[in-house]
Design a protein around this motif. Structure first.
Motif, PDB file in Angstrom:
ATOM      1  N   GLY A  18       0.112   2.067   6.028  1.00 33.85           N
ATOM      2  CA  GLY A  18      -1.185   1.762   5.868  1.00 33.85           C
ATOM      3  C   GLY A  18      -1.421   0.342   7.028  1.00 33.85           C
ATOM      4  O   GLY A  18      -2.428   0.137   6.903  1.00 33.85           O
ATOM      5  N   TRP A  19      -0.347   0.249   7.867  1.00 34.67           N
ATOM      6  CA  TRP A  19      -0.332  -0.796   8.761  1.00 34.67           C
ATOM      7  C   TRP A  19      -1.488  -0.268   9.746  1.00 34.67           C
ATOM      8  O   TRP A  19      -1.598   0.671  10.235  1.00 34.67           O
ATOM      9  CB  TRP A  19       0.902  -1.211   9.221  1.00 34.67           C
ATOM     10  CG  TRP A  19       0.969  -2.289  10.553  1.00 34.67           C
ATOM     11  CD1 TRP A  19       1.254  -3.654  10.122  1.00 34.67           C
ATOM     12  CD2 TRP A  19       0.792  -2.251  11.656  1.00 34.67           C
ATOM     13  NE1 TRP A  19       1.310  -4.267  10.941  1.00 34.67           N
ATOM     14  CE2 TRP A  19       0.997  -3.472  12.253  1.00 34.67           C
ATOM     15  CE3 TRP A  19       0.400  -1.330  12.755  1.00 34.67           C
ATOM     16  CZ2 TRP A  19       0.922  -3.982  13.534  1.00 34.67           C
ATOM     17  CZ3 TRP A  19       0.047  -1.843  13.845  1.00 34.67           C
ATOM     18  CH2 TRP A  19       0.183  -3.037  14.482  1.00 34.67           C
ATOM     19  N   HIS A  75      -4.466  -6.050   7.139  1.00 30.71           N
ATOM     20  CA  HIS A  75      -4.842  -5.864   5.755  1.00 30.71           C
ATOM     21  C   HIS A  75      -4.090  -7.148   4.909  1.00 30.71           C
ATOM     22  O   HIS A  75      -4.368  -7.228   3.686  1.00 30.71           O
ATOM     23  CB  HIS A  75      -4.551  -4.646   5.162  1.00 30.71           C
ATOM     24  CG  HIS A  75      -5.186  -3.554   5.789  1.00 30.71           C
ATOM     25  ND1 HIS A  75      -6.390  -3.379   5.635  1.00 30.71           N
ATOM     26  CD2 HIS A  75      -4.681  -2.506   6.806  1.00 30.71           C
ATOM     27  CE1 HIS A  75      -7.075  -2.355   6.383  1.00 30.71           C
ATOM     28  NE2 HIS A  75      -5.854  -1.889   6.898  1.00 30.71           N
ATOM     29  N   PHE A 110       0.816  -1.268   0.113  1.00 30.60           N
ATOM     30  CA  PHE A 110      -0.039   0.098  -0.069  1.00 30.60           C
ATOM     31  C   PHE A 110       0.822   1.236   0.030  1.00 30.60           C
ATOM     32  O   PHE A 110       0.606   2.245  -0.786  1.00 30.60           O
ATOM     33  CB  PHE A 110      -0.804   0.016   1.186  1.00 30.60           C
ATOM     34  CG  PHE A 110      -1.757   1.146   1.265  1.00 30.60           C
ATOM     35  CD1 PHE A 110      -2.803   1.598   0.266  1.00 30.60           C
ATOM     36  CD2 PHE A 110      -1.555   1.742   2.409  1.00 30.60           C
ATOM     37  CE1 PHE A 110      -3.605   2.615   0.780  1.00 30.60           C
ATOM     38  CE2 PHE A 110      -2.187   3.341   2.507  1.00 30.60           C
ATOM     39  CZ  PHE A 110      -3.046   3.495   1.821  1.00 30.60           C
ATOM     40  N   CYS A 162       4.308  -6.888   7.762  1.00 25.58           N
ATOM     41  CA  CYS A 162       2.812  -7.419   6.763  1.00 25.58           C
ATOM     42  C   CYS A 162       2.330  -8.510   7.718  1.00 25.58           C
ATOM     43  O   CYS A 162       1.203  -8.370   7.733  1.00 25.58           O
ATOM     44  CB  CYS A 162       3.384  -7.647   5.286  1.00 25.58           C
ATOM     45  SG  CYS A 162       3.626  -6.022   4.535  1.00 25.58           S
ATOM     46  N   CYS A 203      -0.189  -7.322  10.079  1.00 25.90           N
ATOM     47  CA  CYS A 203      -1.141  -6.345   9.618  1.00 25.90           C
ATOM     48  C   CYS A 203      -2.388  -6.822   9.320  1.00 25.90           C
ATOM     49  O   CYS A 203      -2.605  -7.997   8.822  1.00 25.90           O
ATOM     50  CB  CYS A 203      -0.665  -5.565   8.287  1.00 25.90           C
ATOM     51  SG  CYS A 203      -1.576  -4.245   7.831  1.00 25.90           S
TER      52      CYS A 203
HETATM   53  S1  SF4 Z   1      -0.972  -2.230   4.549  1.00 22.35           S
HETATM   54 FE1  SF4 Z   1      -0.408  -3.981   6.070  1.00 22.35          FE
HETATM   55  S2  SF4 Z   1      -0.199  -5.651   4.519  1.00 22.35           S
HETATM   56 FE2  SF4 Z   1      -0.464  -3.899   3.266  1.00 22.35          FE
HETATM   57  S3  SF4 Z   1       1.625  -3.468   2.568  1.00 22.35           S
HETATM   58 FE3  SF4 Z   1       0.970  -2.087   4.433  1.00 22.35          FE
HETATM   59  S4  SF4 Z   1       1.599  -3.289   6.180  1.00 22.35           S
HETATM   60 FE4  SF4 Z   1       1.610  -4.728   4.365  1.00 22.35          FE
END
Ligand code: SF4
Length: 90
Positions: free
Chosen positions: A84-85, A45, A28, A40, A43
């Motif tokens: 965006g984490w 997401h 993101f 990630c 996270c």
């Molecule tokens: S939002 Fe979360 S899953 Fe997406 S790239 Fe960023 S840290 Fe990784």
């Protein structure tokens, strides 16, 4: 004339085959722009996609509109968190 040919490369190497492998780039935002120590993997997401063949692909749910069937829209669970984490409460 002897000595090096300055500024010129004689017989530059020719790339054969498929070239540089595509790197996972489906984040993101730029990895490392999120909270220190998070990845990630932690996270909310992160999306784990498993094919019937058993192969698993890691994607970012916040970039779903950009998903392709290829590695370029993948992420790695070990990548440093991006801006965006959000904490995965599950
Ligand atoms: S939002 Fe979360 S899953 Fe997406 S790239 Fe960023 S840290 Fe990784």
């Amino acid at each position: 004339m002897n000595g090096p040919m300055l500024g010129r490369v004689k017989n530059p190497p020719v790339r054969v085959g498929k070239g540089t492998p595509t790197q996972p780039n489906g984040h993101f935002a730029r990895p490392g722009t999120g909270p220190a120590g998070e990845t990630c993997k932690t996270c909310a997401h992160r999306v784990r996609r498993e094919l019937r063949s058993g192969r698993v692909f890691q994607k970012c749910g916040k970039t779903k509109a950009r998903w392709t069937g290829g590695r370029g829209s993948d992420i790695r669970v070990t990548d440093a968190a991006c801006a965006g984490w959000e904490k995965d409460e599950a």
